[in-house]
Scaffold this motif. Structure first.
Motif, mmCIF file in Angstrom:
data_model
loop_
_atom_site.group_PDB
_atom_site.id
_atom_site.type_symbol
_atom_site.label_atom_id
_atom_site.label_comp_id
_atom_site.label_asym_id
_atom_site.label_seq_id
_atom_site.Cartn_x
_atom_site.Cartn_y
_atom_site.Cartn_z
ATOM 1 N N ALA A 1 48.250 51.697 40.330
ATOM 2 C CA ALA A 1 48.549 50.338 39.843
ATOM 3 C C ALA A 1 49.673 49.679 40.620
ATOM 4 O O ALA A 1 50.105 48.585 40.290
ATOM 5 C CB ALA A 1 48.916 50.403 38.365
ATOM 6 N N SER A 2 50.152 50.330 41.652
ATOM 7 C CA SER A 2 51.272 49.761 42.403
ATOM 8 C C SER A 2 50.771 48.733 43.403
ATOM 9 O O SER A 2 49.699 48.870 43.995
ATOM 10 C CB SER A 2 52.023 50.868 43.150
ATOM 11 O OG SER A 2 51.160 51.541 44.031
ATOM 12 N N ALA A 3 51.520 47.677 43.588
ATOM 13 C CA ALA A 3 51.135 46.599 44.503
ATOM 14 C C ALA A 3 51.744 46.836 45.879
ATOM 15 O O ALA A 3 52.812 47.411 46.012
ATOM 16 C CB ALA A 3 51.595 45.261 43.954
ATOM 17 N N HIS B 1 48.709 43.495 50.943
ATOM 18 C CA HIS B 1 47.335 43.806 50.591
ATOM 19 C C HIS B 1 47.033 43.255 49.202
ATOM 20 O O HIS B 1 47.793 43.486 48.265
ATOM 21 C CB HIS B 1 47.133 45.319 50.601
ATOM 22 C CG HIS B 1 45.726 45.723 50.932
ATOM 23 N ND1 HIS B 1 45.233 45.732 52.216
ATOM 24 C CD2 HIS B 1 44.704 46.122 50.146
ATOM 25 C CE1 HIS B 1 43.983 46.141 52.208
ATOM 26 N NE2 HIS B 1 43.631 46.368 50.956
ATOM 27 N N ALA B 2 45.923 42.503 49.078
ATOM 28 C CA ALA B 2 45.548 41.926 47.788
ATOM 29 C C ALA B 2 44.060 42.140 47.545
ATOM 30 O O ALA B 2 43.265 42.172 48.491
ATOM 31 C CB ALA B 2 45.873 40.431 47.756
ATOM 32 N N TRP B 3 43.694 42.280 46.268
ATOM 33 C CA TRP B 3 42.313 42.498 45.875
ATOM 34 C C TRP B 3 41.800 41.298 45.090
ATOM 35 O O TRP B 3 42.495 40.777 44.218
ATOM 36 C CB TRP B 3 42.197 43.755 45.019
ATOM 37 C CG TRP B 3 42.553 45.005 45.764
ATOM 38 C CD1 TRP B 3 43.779 45.605 45.832
ATOM 39 C CD2 TRP B 3 41.686 45.792 46.572
ATOM 40 N NE1 TRP B 3 43.730 46.712 46.629
ATOM 41 C CE2 TRP B 3 42.448 46.863 47.092
ATOM 42 C CE3 TRP B 3 40.337 45.703 46.899
ATOM 43 C CZ2 TRP B 3 41.901 47.826 47.916
ATOM 44 C CZ3 TRP B 3 39.783 46.671 47.723
ATOM 45 C CH2 TRP B 3 40.571 47.720 48.224
ATOM 46 N N VAL B 4 40.567 40.884 45.390
ATOM 47 C CA VAL B 4 39.970 39.732 44.735
ATOM 48 C C VAL B 4 38.610 40.133 44.191
ATOM 49 O O VAL B 4 37.779 40.681 44.924
ATOM 50 C CB VAL B 4 39.794 38.553 45.719
ATOM 51 C CG1 VAL B 4 39.138 37.360 45.028
ATOM 52 C CG2 VAL B 4 41.128 38.152 46.321
ATOM 53 N N ASP C 1 47.768 31.984 46.239
ATOM 54 C CA ASP C 1 46.811 32.805 45.497
ATOM 55 C C ASP C 1 47.106 34.284 45.691
ATOM 56 O O ASP C 1 47.005 35.082 44.754
ATOM 57 C CB ASP C 1 45.388 32.497 45.962
ATOM 58 C CG ASP C 1 44.992 31.052 45.706
ATOM 59 O OD1 ASP C 1 45.400 30.499 44.664
ATOM 60 O OD2 ASP C 1 44.279 30.477 46.547
ATOM 61 N N ALA C 2 47.451 34.669 46.918
ATOM 62 C CA ALA C 2 47.777 36.069 47.183
ATOM 63 C C ALA C 2 49.010 36.498 46.395
ATOM 64 O O ALA C 2 49.046 37.598 45.827
ATOM 65 C CB ALA C 2 48.007 36.270 48.678
ATOM 66 N N ASP C 3 50.019 35.648 46.327
ATOM 67 C CA ASP C 3 51.224 35.977 45.564
ATOM 68 C C ASP C 3 50.892 36.212 44.095
ATOM 69 O O ASP C 3 51.423 37.141 43.468
ATOM 70 C CB ASP C 3 52.248 34.850 45.693
ATOM 71 C CG ASP C 3 52.863 34.769 47.084
ATOM 72 O OD1 ASP C 3 52.747 35.762 47.837
ATOM 73 O OD2 ASP C 3 53.426 33.717 47.422
ATOM 74 N N ALA C 4 50.006 35.386 43.545
ATOM 75 C CA ALA C 4 49.623 35.547 42.144
ATOM 76 C C ALA C 4 48.875 36.858 41.935
ATOM 77 O O ALA C 4 49.088 37.559 40.927
ATOM 78 C CB ALA C 4 48.770 34.361 41.699
ATOM 79 N N LEU C 5 47.998 37.222 42.877
ATOM 80 C CA LEU C 5 47.261 38.475 42.769
ATOM 81 C C LEU C 5 48.194 39.673 42.876
ATOM 82 O O LEU C 5 48.052 40.655 42.136
ATOM 83 C CB LEU C 5 46.190 38.549 43.861
ATOM 84 C CG LEU C 5 44.996 37.607 43.691
ATOM 85 C CD1 LEU C 5 44.197 37.532 44.976
ATOM 86 C CD2 LEU C 5 44.112 38.056 42.536
ATOM 87 N N LEU C 6 49.144 39.613 43.786
ATOM 88 C CA LEU C 6 50.097 40.719 43.926
ATOM 89 C C LEU C 6 50.954 40.877 42.674
ATOM 90 O O LEU C 6 51.237 41.991 42.239
ATOM 91 C CB LEU C 6 50.983 40.483 45.147
ATOM 92 C CG LEU C 6 50.270 40.530 46.503
ATOM 93 C CD1 LEU C 6 51.225 40.130 47.627
ATOM 94 C CD2 LEU C 6 49.692 41.912 46.771
ATOM 95 N N ALA C 7 51.345 39.753 42.080
ATOM 96 C CA ALA C 7 52.173 39.807 40.877
ATOM 97 C C ALA C 7 51.407 40.403 39.701
ATOM 98 O O ALA C 7 51.992 41.004 38.797
ATOM 99 C CB ALA C 7 52.671 38.405 40.524
ATOM 100 N N HIS D 1 44.272 46.368 38.208
ATOM 101 C CA HIS D 1 43.882 47.767 38.323
ATOM 102 C C HIS D 1 43.512 48.351 36.961
ATOM 103 O O HIS D 1 42.570 49.149 36.846
ATOM 104 C CB HIS D 1 45.010 48.582 38.960
ATOM 105 C CG HIS D 1 45.080 48.438 40.445
ATOM 106 N ND1 HIS D 1 45.693 47.380 41.063
ATOM 107 C CD2 HIS D 1 44.594 49.235 41.437
ATOM 108 C CE1 HIS D 1 45.602 47.519 42.380
ATOM 109 N NE2 HIS D 1 44.938 48.624 42.629
ATOM 110 N N THR D 2 44.215 47.976 35.919
ATOM 111 C CA THR D 2 43.892 48.457 34.572
ATOM 112 C C THR D 2 42.518 47.982 34.145
ATOM 113 O O THR D 2 41.713 48.753 33.593
ATOM 114 C CB THR D 2 44.950 47.967 33.566
ATOM 115 O OG1 THR D 2 46.225 48.492 33.936
ATOM 116 C CG2 THR D 2 44.601 48.429 32.159
#
Length: 324
Positions: free
Chosen positions: A238-240, A244-247, A264-270, A276-277
């Protein structure tokens, strides 16, 4: 970045990117196994350049294209892909549309429907049949020659061998039937197939060389990966990572890669832990795209794959082995 990715990435409009991917992506089938010659949107380097120039013009002013291809009734990816190809055939620089979705009937019953009838620059009359497919390879540990039946749709409602058989024995033969001759569409018609998009293999990354690929599959086909939810959770945690970002890719975004902007990438990383959960307990196969940040700070897709429920591989193997 692959050659296809570099080509698609020159276009800003997402619908134009999808069309470019459809036109330029490699075929899934070898020419010898396609049941008919493979369709080619361009027959020479000059025609290829003309198609790219036409796409660039479309990218700069895509409104008419959007009206055609972004119909809210298009909820199936195959129908959307047909609308893209149909627009190219009708308006592109290398083809002339004669008819689309041509129904063949016998005793008031529809027995088939031809996708596209067209004429190319050389004056050859062509019958194109299109299939856009995403299959996951579900081979077992037994050493044997891979089969098309080992490639199954994520929802286990489609299989490559079944689609291949229908394409070869039914769809491509439509223009040779007596029912078609009764339509009085002047030929002769040369059937050609267009079978794209991507095959997915078990593992954490798309393999460049697949040792057990079915003999009908083209060597240069597009590849992706698949993992079970437990495998995904164990290998990615679950670590960011800040590079690297997942969509999650909705079905209508399965063709070309999308752009990922910094915000958008920043929001996904946050929100990486939440993502992951959720993926650790999915109920249905889910497509993901991974985006990596390059040296310029831009985010570009580097891999694409499916996360499947833990019980999916067993069900998929049973589906692949079933006589249908």
């Amino acid at each position: 970045m692959t050659e296809l990715a570099r080509l698609v990435d020159r276009f800003e409009d997402v619908t134009v990117r999808d069309l470019a991917c459809l036109l330029f992506a490699p075929d899934l089938l070898r020419a010898s196994a396609a049941g008919a010659p493979l369709a080619r949107p361009f027959a020479s380097p000059e025609e290829r350049d003309a198609v790219l120039g036409w796409l660039s013009t479309l990218d700069a002013a895509p409104d008419a294209f959007h009206l055609h291809a972004r119909d809210p009734k298009f909820t199936r990816l195959g129908v959307y892909a047909e609308s893209l190809l149909g627009y190219f055939i009708a308006h592109g620089p290398t083809t002339r549309l004669i008819a689309a979705n041509v129904p063949l009937r016998w005793q008031r019953r529809t027995i088939g429907e031809g996708d596209f009838l067209l004429e190319n620059e050389a004056g050859t009359r062509l019958h194109w049949e299109l299939a856009v497919k995403f299959y996951l390879h579900i081979g077992d540990d037994t050493p044997r020659v891979a089969r098309l039946a080992d490639y199954v749709g994520p929802n286990l409602q489609d299989r490559f061998d079944l689609k291949h058989a229908r394409l070869v024995t039914h769809q491509l033969a439509l223009t040779s039937r007596a029912e078609f001759a009764a339509l009085k569409l002047d030929g002769p018609w040369l059937p050609q197939s267009i079978v794209k998009d991507r095959l997915f293999y078990h593992g954490d990354a798309a393999p460049e060389v697949v040792p057990d690929v079915a003999p009908e599959v083209a060597d240069d086909h597009l590849r992706g990966w698949w993992m079970t939810a437990s495998e995904w959770h164990a290998s990615h945690g679950a670590s960011a990572r800040d590079d690297h970002a997942w969509v999650v890719q909705p079905r209508m975004a399965w063709l070309a890669s999308r752009r990922l902007y910094a915000a958008d990438a920043d929001a996904l990383l946050a929100d990486a832990a939440t993502i992951h959960t959720q993926l650790a307990s999915i109920a249905a196969p889910t497509m993901l795209a991974s985006y990596a940040r390059d040296d310029t700070g831009a985010w570009r897709e580097d891999t694409r794959g499916f996360i499947v429920p833990d019980d999916w591989p067993e069900r998929a193997r049973a589906y692949a082995a079933r006589t249908l």
